[in-house]
Structure formats: C-alpha cells, structure tokens
Design a protein around this motif. Structure first.
Motif, short mmCIF file in Angstrom:
data_model
loop_
_atom_site.label_atom_id
_atom_site.label_comp_id
_atom_site.label_asym_id
_atom_site.label_seq_id
_atom_site.Cartn_x
_atom_site.Cartn_y
_atom_site.Cartn_z
N ALA A 56 -9.36 -7.05 16.99
CA ALA A 56 -8.61 -6.73 15.76
C ALA A 56 -9.54 -6.68 14.56
O ALA A 56 -9.10 -6.83 13.42
CB ALA A 56 -7.51 -7.76 15.54
N ALA A 59 -9.25 -9.35 11.94
CA ALA A 59 -8.11 -9.42 11.02
C ALA A 59 -7.63 -10.87 10.93
O ALA A 59 -7.60 -11.60 11.92
CB ALA A 59 -6.98 -8.51 11.50
N ASP A 98 -3.79 -9.73 8.63
CA ASP A 98 -3.30 -9.05 9.83
C ASP A 98 -2.05 -8.23 9.47
O ASP A 98 -0.97 -8.77 9.26
CB ASP A 98 -2.98 -10.08 10.92
CG ASP A 98 -2.73 -9.41 12.26
OD1 ASP A 98 -1.97 -8.41 12.30
OD2 ASP A 98 -3.29 -9.86 13.27
N GLU A 163 -5.31 -2.29 -0.18
CA GLU A 163 -3.87 -2.61 -0.08
C GLU A 163 -2.98 -1.52 -0.67
O GLU A 163 -1.86 -1.31 -0.21
CB GLU A 163 -3.58 -3.95 -0.80
CG GLU A 163 -4.13 -5.17 -0.10
CD GLU A 163 -5.55 -5.53 -0.50
OE1 GLU A 163 -6.23 -4.69 -1.12
OE2 GLU A 163 -6.00 -6.64 -0.16
N ILE A 169 -0.48 -4.71 -2.96
CA ILE A 169 -1.65 -5.02 -3.81
C ILE A 169 -2.39 -6.20 -3.20
O ILE A 169 -1.86 -6.88 -2.32
CB ILE A 169 -1.23 -5.35 -5.27
CG1 ILE A 169 -0.35 -6.61 -5.32
CG2 ILE A 169 -0.55 -4.15 -5.94
CD1 ILE A 169 -0.14 -7.17 -6.73
N1 CAA Z 1 -4.69 -6.02 10.71
C1 CAA Z 1 -4.37 -5.90 12.00
N2 CAA Z 1 -5.07 -5.17 12.89
C2 CAA Z 1 -6.17 -4.54 12.44
C3 CAA Z 1 -6.57 -4.61 11.10
C4 CAA Z 1 -5.79 -5.40 10.21
N3 CAA Z 1 -6.12 -5.58 8.92
N4 CAA Z 1 -7.69 -3.86 10.94
C5 CAA Z 1 -7.97 -3.34 12.16
N5 CAA Z 1 -7.06 -3.75 13.06
C6 CAA Z 1 -6.98 -3.41 14.49
C7 CAA Z 1 -6.51 -1.99 14.70
O1 CAA Z 1 -5.10 -1.92 14.62
C8 CAA Z 1 -7.06 -1.70 16.07
O2 CAA Z 1 -6.23 -2.33 17.02
P1 CAA Z 1 -5.75 -1.48 18.35
O3 CAA Z 1 -7.02 -1.21 19.10
O4 CAA Z 1 -4.84 -2.45 19.05
O5 CAA Z 1 -5.10 -0.24 17.85
C9 CAA Z 1 -8.39 -2.44 16.09
O6 CAA Z 1 -8.29 -3.42 15.05
C10 CAA Z 1 -9.57 -1.55 15.78
O7 CAA Z 1 -9.29 -0.88 14.58
P2 CAA Z 1 -9.47 0.72 14.39
O8 CAA Z 1 -9.21 1.41 15.67
O9 CAA Z 1 -8.65 1.12 13.22
O10 CAA Z 1 -11.03 0.76 14.06
P3 CAA Z 1 -11.81 1.89 13.22
O11 CAA Z 1 -13.27 1.58 13.41
O12 CAA Z 1 -11.31 3.24 13.55
O13 CAA Z 1 -11.41 1.62 11.69
C11 CAA Z 1 -11.00 0.22 9.73
C12 CAA Z 1 -11.82 0.44 11.04
C13 CAA Z 1 -11.36 1.30 8.72
C14 CAA Z 1 -11.40 -1.14 9.18
C15 CAA Z 1 -9.50 0.28 10.05
O14 CAA Z 1 -9.22 -0.59 11.16
C16 CAA Z 1 -8.62 -0.16 8.91
O15 CAA Z 1 -8.41 0.60 7.98
N6 CAA Z 1 -8.09 -1.40 8.97
C17 CAA Z 1 -7.18 -1.91 7.95
C18 CAA Z 1 -7.92 -2.31 6.69
C19 CAA Z 1 -6.94 -2.79 5.64
O16 CAA Z 1 -6.09 -2.06 5.18
N7 CAA Z 1 -7.09 -4.08 5.21
C20 CAA Z 1 -6.25 -4.66 4.21
C21 CAA Z 1 -5.11 -5.42 4.85
S1 CAA Z 1 -3.89 -5.96 3.69
C22 CAA Z 1 -4.49 -7.40 3.03
O17 CAA Z 1 -5.55 -7.86 3.39
C23 CAA Z 1 -3.59 -8.09 2.05
C24 CAA Z 1 -4.21 -9.18 1.24
O18 CAA Z 1 -4.64 -9.00 0.14
C25 CAA Z 1 -4.27 -10.56 1.75
#
Ligand code: CAA
Length: 291
Positions: A56, A59, A98, A163, A169
């Motif tokens: 993940a 995450a 996550d 976000e 956010i």
């Molecule tokens: N939560 C849960 N799962 C996540 C995750 C996250 N933040 N980021 C990645 N994963 C998981 C994906 O779902 C994927 O799982 P599956 O194989 O089961 O589908 C695995 O990790 C690998 O990810 P990708 O296939 O997407 O990998 P990539 O190399 O193509 O892309 C990435 C990498 C650009 C980081 C992309 O995974 C991504 O955009 N992730 C989310 C980033 C994000 O939006 N983070 C902010 C979260 S909100 C937050 O954090 C709120 C706060 O302020 C506290």
C-alpha cells in the motif's frame, strides 16, 4: 495483540462495521511484534522505525499509527535511546493516510472520535525524531515527515498535499507546517493545486534540512549519522535544545530569547554542564551522566 489484530483486519471488514470506529483511534500498541513497521537499534543510542506496508506504498492506516506510536513511546521511555529515526522505503516514505480506510467515514465518526488526532503523539516527544524520506511523501506522509524535528530527504523524493484531488484538505497539520516553511503563497499554490514538489525543492525552501543524492539507503545513512551524533551528547542538553527551538514557533522573538535564557540558566544546575566544561578545559572527552 488481540486488539491489534482487529485493527489490522482488511479494510472491507472495518467499513462493514462503521460503529467499530473507536478502535481506529487507539493511541498505541502495547505489542512488541508489529505488522506494519520494523523496529531496530542500528547505532548506539538510535531507535529506528521503518514503515513497512509495501503493498500500500506505506499508506498510514490507523493500525500502522497504533504501531508507530507504540514504538515511539518505547523509544521515548528507553534510557539507552537518545534519538529516533523514522523512515520508509525507496519507493515511499508514506503515500498518505489510508484512503480506503477513510472513504466510508462519516462526519460524526471523524469528529466524535477525533480521527487523525493520535498522529500528533510524535510532536509531544522530548527526544528528537529525524525523518529520512525517499519516494512518495504525500498527504499524511508529507505531514508526518514535517512533524519530525529534522527532515532529511532524497533529491528525488516526491512530496505533496494532494488531498484537494480527493475532495478534501490536509488534516494532519499540512496547511500549517507547509505555510510556516514555504510562506503563504507557495503553500497556497501547493495545497490548492495538489501539485507535488521534489526533495530538492524541499531543501531549497527550508522544509528539509538536507536533500541527498541516491535513494533510501543514502538518506537513511545520513539520518542515522546525525541521530548517532545527537545521541552522543548529554540528554539533558539535547532535550533543552529541542524545547527552546520549538518555543520559537509559539513565542515572539523577545519572549523566545527570554525563555531560552531561563532554560540556559537552568542548565547550570545539571551535572553534565559541569562535566562538559571541565572536560573542555582538561582537553578530555566528556563522559555524560545525562543528569
Ligand atoms: N491509501 C491507500 N492505499 C494506497 C494509498 C493511500 N494513500 N496510496 C497508494 N495506495 C495503494 C494503491 O491503492 C495500490 O493498491 P492496489 O495494488 O491494491 O491497487 C498500491 O498502493 C500501489 O499504488 P499505485 O498502483 O497507485 O502505485 P503508483 O506507483 O501507480 O502510484 C501514487 C503511486 C502516485 C503515490 C498513487 O498511489 C497515489 O496517488 N496514491 C494516493 C496519494 C494520496 O492521495 N495521498 C493523500 C491521502 S489523503 C491524506 O493523507 C489526508 C491527510 O491529510 C491525513
């Protein structure tokens, strides 16, 4: 351990039982065996925590945070530990909170249970924590790195607060700590566009103390070197040094300087001040008592 297993159930199970949310905000693990992190003491006086959810991209699930907080507490209480390093992998320090765990939360779940609040435990520690970041440090991953006392990263590290792309956010201090480091205009641009920035930029704008060539191995070595150095000094002086730097965030310069002077005065009451200054005069290495 039983409750930790519950926390580590597949997300689908958790979301099927939303009323079980209070488990998501448990503060820390009392377990010594972890599922989402690795712990080690690779150098004298240094406690290392490696976030380890490769599938993940590290995450930050609630279960992961329970374990991080548990390990932090152990190191904070361990007299042999003088500094802590927090790292991830080449690919990701942490790709954020996550998202799959958060998706089904209602406002009441989040508000009443103060979702995310336990993440701030790290900021209450008296021992210094160094982040060693490579790969993705997005959303909560970026925020976690910024909570640390010293941030080291690779030049190619991928920071950001995406976000806005999820219809929300930053929720773990991103808007505040990014603005303090980057200034309002740059922080606003990053948070409102969701554009990422590199480790090189993090160093350029003062968010990171240093950006390293190479990957996690190189940045981790740098963080461990610094942690070992800090851990070799008097714990009394290190705690005091961290306290006065942190006070500068809350106080104006005049009050901050006065506060620093009072803490400086108080250190004349420590044994280590006598030991350190005597050793200097005698051209010897100080043997700290941490008292
Ligand atoms: N939560 C849960 N799962 C996540 C995750 C996250 N933040 N980021 C990645 N994963 C998981 C994906 O779902 C994927 O799982 P599956 O194989 O089961 O589908 C695995 O990790 C690998 O990810 P990708 O296939 O997407 O990998 P990539 O190399 O193509 O892309 C990435 C990498 C650009 C980081 C992309 O995974 C991504 O955009 N992730 C989310 C980033 C994000 O939006 N983070 C902010 C979260 S909100 C937050 O954090 C709120 C706060 O302020 C506290």
């Amino acid at each position: 351990m039983a409750s930790l297993r519950l926390l580590s159930r597949p997300v689908a199970t958790i979301s099927a039982a939303p009323r079980s949310l209070p488990r998501l905000i448990r503060f820390q693990s009392t377990s010594s065996s972890y599922e989402n992190i690795l712990v080690d003491t690779p150098r004298p006086g240094v406690g290392l925590i490696t976030i380890n959810r490769p599938k993940a991209l590290n995450a930050l699930s609630s279960a992961t945070f329970v374990e991080i907080n548990g390990a932090l507490k152990k190191y904070e209480e361990d007299k042999d530990i003088g500094a802590i390093v927090l790292t991830g992998s080449d690919k990701a320090f942490a790709a954020g909170a996550d998202i799959k765990e958060m998706a089904p939360l209602t406002f009441s779940d989040a508000y009443v249970n103060n979702f995310i609040a336990p993440w701030s435990y790290l900021t209450t520690l008296r021992k210094p924590v160094i982040a060693a970041v490579s790969g993705h440090a997005l959303g909560g991953g970026c925020e976690l790195a910024m909570m640390c006392d010293i941030l080291y990263c690779t030049k190619k590290a991928n920071f950001g607060q995406p976000e806005i792309k999820l219809g929300t956010i930053p929720g773990a201090g991103g808007s505040q700590r990014l603005t303090a480091a980057f200034g309002k205009s740059k922080a606003m641009e990053i948070i409102l566009t969701g554009n990422n920035f590199s480790g090189e930029d993090a160093e350029k704008y003062g968010l990171a103390a240093k950006a390293f060539d190479g990957g996690n191995k190189e940045v981790l070595e740098g963080a461990l070197d610094t942690a070992e150095k800090i851990a070799s000094y008097s714990r009394v002086a290190v705690i005091a040094g961290k306290e006065v730097v942190n006070k500068s965030q809350d106080l104006g310069v005049r009050e901050g300087v006065e506060y620093e002077r009072r803490i400086f005065h108080s250190l004349f009451g420590s044994q280590d001040q006598k030991i350190g200054m005597k050793a200097f005069a005698e051209k010897k290495k100080p043997e700290w008592t941490n008292s």
